[in-house]
Write an enzyme that holds these catalytic residues in place. Structure first.
Site, PDB file in Angstrom:
ATOM      1  CB  SER A  15      -7.235 -12.808   2.265  1.00 24.63           C
ATOM      2  OG  SER A  15      -7.516 -11.663   1.483  1.00 24.63           O
ATOM      3  CD  GLU A  21      -2.680  -1.614   2.230  1.00 23.80           C
ATOM      4  OE1 GLU A  21      -2.409  -1.120   3.329  1.00 23.80           O
ATOM      5  OE2 GLU A  21      -3.422  -2.617   2.095  1.00 23.80           O
TER       6      GLU A  21
HETATM    7  P1  PGA Z   1      -5.260  -8.427   4.876  1.00 26.66           P
HETATM    8  O1  PGA Z   1      -3.970  -7.466   4.825  1.00 26.66           O
HETATM    9  O2  PGA Z   1      -4.984  -9.467   5.929  1.00 26.66           O
HETATM   10  O3  PGA Z   1      -6.396  -7.539   5.218  1.00 26.66           O
HETATM   11  O4  PGA Z   1      -5.375  -9.040   3.519  1.00 26.66           O
HETATM   12  C1  PGA Z   1      -2.686  -7.983   4.957  1.00 26.66           C
HETATM   13  C2  PGA Z   1      -1.681  -6.867   4.833  1.00 26.66           C
HETATM   14  O5  PGA Z   1      -1.892  -5.951   4.037  1.00 26.66           O
HETATM   15  O6  PGA Z   1      -0.656  -6.851   5.525  1.00 26.66           O
END
Ligand code: PGA
Length: 274
Positions: free
Chosen positions: A234, A111
């Site tokens: 996830s 991100e």
């Molecule tokens: P998520 O995010 O478990 O919501 O998929 C994991 C992460 O971005 O570290």
């Protein structure tokens, strides 16, 4: 063999009060876990702004709760800057984090690469300074969907390039005159971008093979035989054991599921009891 669960809260929760509540609930789940204390370590990575209060609460817990489960709970930040101090508005350096009692830092999350245009060069500078200043680094790597569509070999080559750039210069890095121990200071999180927050998690067997590949590749750039590799994307209480059952996967980096204390508590219990 011990495993590691890292909670990445991202820009959540909305208030400090809720953050403290969530922290205390997770800490209680960790302390209450019946398993042997070294079966699962938990690292909680809240937003910067909550770190001070959470660190205070953490210190109180460590004193009143005795060693036990909280011994294996630690605090991490979600990012860090590559300069120690100076005219860098809005930024936070590694020693500032350490002074609060933070021991880990996530660097290079997809991100940040996507939304803040962080390049491998920037990530490399962050990794170098954080390690030099004594933080333990959780470096995130992972391929975008278009690359994975081309197949596993393409994904491997993408990740090899990320590791090569992100870990450049680490071999000779020294801290206080001593060579840095890669084994205990660097963790790599494999997070295929298409699996983050989508509910489309990677096939555990493929993730385990990728973790093996990452261990081998990373050791070329940072002398260590067995770097811990986490899977992220996830992960929840239903699928976490599918991943951590593999020797090459040392644990999970957890986003969404780490914001619900009952869910994350179940993950701690399941991983600890496995
Ligand atoms: P998520 O995010 O478990 O919501 O998929 C994991 C992460 O971005 O570290």
């Amino acid at each position: 063999m011990h495993k590691l669960l890292v909670a990445n809260w991202k820009e959540n929760p909305k208030t400090e009060l809720r953050a403290l509540k969530l922290f205390k609930e997770i800490a209680a789940a960790k302390r209450g876990a019946t398993n042997d204390t070294n079966a699962v370590d938990v690292i909680i990575c809240p937003p910067f702004i909550y770190l001070e209060e959470i660190a205070r609460s953490f210190r109180k817990l460590s004193v009143s709760g005795g060693a036990g489960g909280t011994k294996y709970l630690a605090l991490g930040a979600q990012d860090v800057f590559w300069e120690e101090r100076g005219a860098f508005t809005g930024e936070i350096g590694p020693n500032m984090l350490r002074s609060l009692g933070v021991r880990y830092v996530i660097i290079g999350h997809s991100e940040r690469r996507r939304d803040f245009k962080e390049t491998d060069g920037m990530i490399n500078k962050k990794v170098l300074l954080a390690l030099r200043d004594g933080l333990k680094v959780i470096l995130c790597v992972g391929e975008p969907p278009a690359i994975r569509k081309k197949g596993i070999a393409a994904a491997k080559s993408f990740i090899k390039n990320q590791l090569k750039s992100d870990l450049a210069g680490l071999k000779n890095l020294r801290s206080g005159g001593a060579r840095i121990n890669a084994q205990s200071s660097l963790i790599i999180a494999y997070e295929p971008i298409w699996a983050i927050g989508t509910g489309k998690n990677d096939n555990p067997e493929d993730a385990a093979a990728m973790a093996d590949f990452i261990k081998k590749t990373a050791s070329v750039y940072f002398a260590a035989k067995e770097i811990d590799v986490l899977y992220g994307g996830s992960v929840n209480s239903k699928n976490v054991l599918d991943y951590v059952q593999y020797k090459s996967i040392s644990g999970a980096l957890v986003g969404g599921a780490s914001l619900k204390s009952a869910e994350f508590g179940t993950m701690i219990a399941r991983v600890g009891d496995r």
